[in-house]
Scaffold this motif. Sequence first.
Motif, PDB file in Angstrom:
ATOM      1  N   GLY A 300     -29.806  14.272  38.205  1.00 25.86           N
ATOM      2  CA  GLY A 300     -30.263  13.496  37.060  1.00 25.86           C
ATOM      3  C   GLY A 300     -30.265  14.216  35.742  1.00 25.86           C
ATOM      4  N   SER A 301     -30.486  15.530  35.740  1.00 24.76           N
ATOM      5  CA  SER A 301     -30.576  16.236  34.465  1.00 24.76           C
ATOM      6  C   SER A 301     -29.279  16.927  34.059  1.00 24.76           C
ATOM      7  CB  SER A 301     -31.703  17.272  34.514  1.00 24.76           C
ATOM      8  OG  SER A 301     -31.450  18.239  35.513  1.00 24.76           O
ATOM      9  N   GLU A 302     -28.409  17.177  35.011  1.00 17.84           N
ATOM     10  CA  GLU A 302     -27.165  17.894  34.718  1.00 17.84           C
ATOM     11  C   GLU A 302     -25.955  17.116  35.224  1.00 17.84           C
ATOM     12  OE1 GLU A 302     -27.002  20.600  32.967  1.00 17.84           O
ATOM     13  OE2 GLU A 302     -29.129  21.117  32.888  1.00 17.84           O
ATOM     14  N   LYS A 303     -24.862  17.219  34.465  1.00 10.54           N
ATOM     15  CA  LYS A 303     -23.607  16.584  34.894  1.00 10.54           C
ATOM     16  C   LYS A 303     -23.068  17.295  36.124  1.00 10.54           C
ATOM     17  CE  LYS A 303     -18.882  15.738  33.205  1.00 10.54           C
ATOM     18  NZ  LYS A 303     -17.977  15.869  32.051  1.00 10.54           N
ATOM     19  N   TYR A 304     -22.950  18.613  36.028  1.00 11.78           N
ATOM     20  CA  TYR A 304     -22.493  19.410  37.171  1.00 11.78           C
ATOM     21  C   TYR A 304     -23.697  20.016  37.883  1.00 11.78           C
ATOM     22  CZ  TYR A 304     -17.626  18.902  35.841  1.00 11.78           C
ATOM     23  OH  TYR A 304     -16.382  18.369  35.568  1.00 11.78           O
ATOM     24  N   LEU A 305     -23.810  19.769  39.156  1.00 10.06           N
ATOM     25  CA  LEU A 305     -24.977  20.164  39.934  1.00 10.06           C
ATOM     26  C   LEU A 305     -24.946  21.663  40.217  1.00 10.06           C
ATOM     27  CD1 LEU A 305     -24.885  17.135  42.374  1.00 10.06           C
ATOM     28  CD2 LEU A 305     -26.343  17.430  40.363  1.00 10.06           C
ATOM     29  N   ASP A 306     -25.858  22.379  39.561  1.00 15.27           N
ATOM     30  CA  ASP A 306     -25.845  23.835  39.645  1.00 15.27           C
ATOM     31  C   ASP A 306     -27.074  24.393  40.348  1.00 15.27           C
ATOM     32  OD1 ASP A 306     -24.699  26.326  39.153  1.00 15.27           O
ATOM     33  OD2 ASP A 306     -25.846  26.606  37.313  1.00 15.27           O
ATOM     34  N   PHE A 307     -28.133  23.581  40.469  1.00 10.62           N
ATOM     35  CA  PHE A 307     -29.369  24.075  41.075  1.00 10.62           C
ATOM     36  C   PHE A 307     -29.870  23.108  42.140  1.00 10.62           C
ATOM     37  CE2 PHE A 307     -33.995  23.820  41.365  1.00 10.62           C
ATOM     38  CZ  PHE A 307     -34.298  25.114  41.759  1.00 10.62           C
ATOM     39  N   SER A 308     -30.269  23.671  43.278  1.00  8.41           N
ATOM     40  CA  SER A 308     -30.925  22.877  44.320  1.00  8.41           C
ATOM     41  C   SER A 308     -32.221  23.572  44.700  1.00  8.41           C
ATOM     42  CB  SER A 308     -30.026  22.719  45.551  1.00  8.41           C
ATOM     43  OG  SER A 308     -29.836  23.963  46.196  1.00  8.41           O
ATOM     44  N   ILE A 344     -22.043  15.726  39.732  1.00  9.46           N
ATOM     45  CA  ILE A 344     -20.760  16.233  40.236  1.00  9.46           C
ATOM     46  C   ILE A 344     -20.977  17.604  40.856  1.00  9.46           C
ATOM     47  CG2 ILE A 344     -18.389  16.851  39.650  1.00  9.46           C
ATOM     48  CD1 ILE A 344     -18.553  14.984  37.255  1.00  9.46           C
ATOM     49  N   VAL A 345     -20.432  17.808  42.036  1.00  8.42           N
ATOM     50  CA  VAL A 345     -20.578  19.088  42.750  1.00  8.42           C
ATOM     51  C   VAL A 345     -19.846  20.187  41.989  1.00  8.42           C
ATOM     52  CG1 VAL A 345     -20.084  20.339  44.883  1.00  8.42           C
ATOM     53  CG2 VAL A 345     -20.842  17.947  44.978  1.00  8.42           C
ATOM     54  N   TYR A 370     -14.746  10.252  34.508  1.00  7.74           N
ATOM     55  CA  TYR A 370     -14.969   8.881  34.020  1.00  7.74           C
ATOM     56  C   TYR A 370     -15.833   8.119  35.017  1.00  7.74           C
ATOM     57  CZ  TYR A 370     -14.147   3.917  33.352  1.00  7.74           C
ATOM     58  OH  TYR A 370     -14.330   2.555  33.203  1.00  7.74           O
ATOM     59  N   VAL A 371     -15.556   8.288  36.305  1.00  8.35           N
ATOM     60  CA  VAL A 371     -16.356   7.623  37.339  1.00  8.35           C
ATOM     61  C   VAL A 371     -17.814   8.060  37.225  1.00  8.35           C
ATOM     62  CG1 VAL A 371     -16.732   7.351  39.825  1.00  8.35           C
ATOM     63  CG2 VAL A 371     -14.396   7.361  38.907  1.00  8.35           C
ATOM     64  N   TYR A 372     -18.034   9.362  37.029  1.00 10.75           N
ATOM     65  CA  TYR A 372     -19.398   9.878  36.884  1.00 10.75           C
ATOM     66  C   TYR A 372     -20.116   9.188  35.727  1.00 10.75           C
ATOM     67  CZ  TYR A 372     -23.071  12.880  35.024  1.00 10.75           C
ATOM     68  OH  TYR A 372     -24.254  13.338  34.504  1.00 10.75           O
ATOM     69  N   TYR A 373     -19.485   9.175  34.542  1.00 11.50           N
ATOM     70  CA  TYR A 373     -20.139   8.585  33.379  1.00 11.50           C
ATOM     71  C   TYR A 373     -20.328   7.073  33.550  1.00 11.50           C
ATOM     72  CZ  TYR A 373     -20.051  12.767  30.419  1.00 11.50           C
ATOM     73  OH  TYR A 373     -20.283  14.013  29.883  1.00 11.50           O
ATOM     74  N   TYR A 374     -19.375   6.421  34.185  1.00 15.72           N
ATOM     75  CA  TYR A 374     -19.505   4.985  34.419  1.00 15.72           C
ATOM     76  C   TYR A 374     -20.729   4.703  35.289  1.00 15.72           C
ATOM     77  CZ  TYR A 374     -18.421   0.209  35.835  1.00 15.72           C
ATOM     78  OH  TYR A 374     -18.492  -1.143  36.075  1.00 15.72           O
ATOM     79  N   LEU A 375     -20.884   5.479  36.356  1.00 22.88           N
ATOM     80  CA  LEU A 375     -22.030   5.288  37.248  1.00 22.88           C
ATOM     81  C   LEU A 375     -23.336   5.662  36.547  1.00 22.88           C
ATOM     82  CD1 LEU A 375     -20.594   6.747  40.592  1.00 22.88           C
ATOM     83  CD2 LEU A 375     -20.713   4.349  39.897  1.00 22.88           C
ATOM     84  N   LEU A 376     -23.298   6.716  35.722  1.00 23.00           N
ATOM     85  CA  LEU A 376     -24.496   7.197  35.035  1.00 23.00           C
ATOM     86  C   LEU A 376     -25.049   6.162  34.065  1.00 23.00           C
ATOM     87  CD1 LEU A 376     -26.420   9.614  34.388  1.00 23.00           C
ATOM     88  CD2 LEU A 376     -24.795  10.242  32.575  1.00 23.00           C
ATOM     89  N   TYR A 377     -24.164   5.533  33.293  1.00 16.67           N
ATOM     90  CA  TYR A 377     -24.605   4.634  32.235  1.00 16.67           C
ATOM     91  C   TYR A 377     -24.549   3.157  32.614  1.00 16.67           C
ATOM     92  CZ  TYR A 377     -24.703   8.666  29.148  1.00 16.67           C
ATOM     93  OH  TYR A 377     -25.013   9.878  28.565  1.00 16.67           O
ATOM     94  N   ASN A 378     -24.328   2.877  33.879  1.00 18.63           N
ATOM     95  CA  ASN A 378     -24.290   1.480  34.321  1.00 18.63           C
ATOM     96  C   ASN A 378     -25.103   1.289  35.592  1.00 18.63           C
ATOM     97  OD1 ASN A 378     -22.343  -0.024  32.455  1.00 18.63           O
ATOM     98  ND2 ASN A 378     -21.113   1.750  33.045  1.00 18.63           N
ATOM     99  N   ASN A 421     -19.098  15.383  24.427  1.00 22.75           N
ATOM    100  CA  ASN A 421     -19.637  15.913  23.172  1.00 22.75           C
ATOM    101  C   ASN A 421     -21.088  15.500  22.979  1.00 22.75           C
ATOM    102  OD1 ASN A 421     -17.306  17.262  22.363  1.00 22.75           O
ATOM    103  ND2 ASN A 421     -16.436  15.445  21.389  1.00 22.75           N
ATOM    104  N   MET A 422     -21.389  14.247  23.307  1.00 28.23           N
ATOM    105  CA  MET A 422     -22.766  13.768  23.206  1.00 28.23           C
ATOM    106  C   MET A 422     -23.661  14.542  24.178  1.00 28.23           C
ATOM    107  SD  MET A 422     -22.896  11.207  20.977  1.00 28.23           S
ATOM    108  CE  MET A 422     -23.926   9.795  21.308  1.00 28.23           C
ATOM    109  N   TYR A 423     -23.144  14.763  25.374  1.00 31.91           N
ATOM    110  CA  TYR A 423     -23.884  15.462  26.419  1.00 31.91           C
ATOM    111  C   TYR A 423     -24.195  16.901  25.985  1.00 31.91           C
ATOM    112  CZ  TYR A 423     -24.699  17.719  30.977  1.00 31.91           C
ATOM    113  OH  TYR A 423     -25.215  18.439  32.012  1.00 31.91           O
TER     114      TYR A 423
END
Length: 449
Positions: A300-308, A344-345, A370-378, A421-423
């Motif tokens: 939820g907080s990061e585009k690329y999942l870096d911490f678990s 995203i892994v 694009y799939v990531y952002y589509y799912l995120l904002y929809n 860029n927004m991110y």
Amino acid sequence: MTKITNKFLHFANYKDIPNWSVQYADEEDLGFTKKYPMARIGSFLVKSQDVIEVQDDIEYKQVTIKINNGGVVPRNNGATIKGLKIGTKRQHVVHAGQFIMSKIDARNGAYGIVPKELEGAIVTNDFPVFDVDAEKIVPQFLVLISTTDNFIEFARKCSSGTTNRKRIDIDAFLNQQIPLPSVDKQEEILKEYNANIESAIQKRNEIQFWASESQEFIHNKLGIKVKEAKKVESQLQFIHLKDTMTRWDAFVETFAIESKYKIENLGRFLLSISTGMTPPTSHPEYFDGDVKFFTPSDLGSEKYLDFSSRTISNIAITNKKARIYHKGDILFVGIGSTVGKVGIVKDEIVSSNQQITGFTVDSKKINPEYVYYYLLYNREITTADQSKTTLPIVNQDKICKIPIVVPPIEAQKEIVDFLDNMYKTAKNNEKEIPLLERKALMSFESQIF
């Protein structure tokens, strides 16, 4: 020559014996600066005596205080409550501008000023309320002093009771001395503090604005129009037995979207899809290894999942007690209150629990980012088909049936670049916020310690 320090006698009520210590018989030295006159807190605070008897047929607003200088806020999300449902009938009425504290959470920084919107609300005796002599002290100045680490440690020392119900000794609190510069000097000190806090608030607002702008951008770019769901109610409905394993609702829901581009099911672009699993906890050798193990709270907080927050071992993978995902795969929360969160892994190999489903996107047909952002904002689209019973669920079949707008690859890339860029801007702001808050606190503490 031995120096002898004499003190006056002090008296403690028998009930206060558990609190008694020489540390705060007078007041404790909290390390405050000596460049300003010192004053007892009780010299500018007077306990409010505005007490009422709660009436059963009247609606009341109630108050609570967030810890760590989080502010004075309404209880029950602002909803009023009938006096009939209030157990303690003798309550204190609070007024805007009063200083208020929590006896129980004073040791956690629960102090604040009553805001205008809570004028006339009520509190129990566990929330002492005080009128402030504004000619001697600015209320915010007192709040900031009382929420410093040194003062919170003092509050901890003079709180007693059972483990989770320790209450501060109010007499010790009122007897404590703090530095008291002139009101003009207090306002000068607060000016720098508030300037940094305002900058932090502005950056938070910008982050929220950019999130809203990003969603509006992708909707406008794709020409998305969402048709509202319709509830089709009837007295008698039929459902296949096989479908009761995944879905049983009180109504049938229809959902559709429109776009100027082609709309396909997401499953058409997936090379693989699988739902995570948790290794048996009876085998400790399966945990605390080198493989990241994601749960919904990690997304939820990061585009690329870096911490678990958790990890598993390679043994769990070798013994097929966990499912793995690879770099570039998309993880989707399919079960629970946060259904629809995505990420995203980033690593070569990761795993997840059973609340998360991961899938590999065919990058030859559609841009994975694009799939990531589509799912995120929809999320209103991606979670529209979730089960409406107990836990929200979007299983593998429903994920594959998510309608996704498919513009040309060039348009997908343009959307990704804009949102990246927004991110990045939002993330830079997120990093600056705690720095500004820390700068504000340091500027204040440098004046009083």
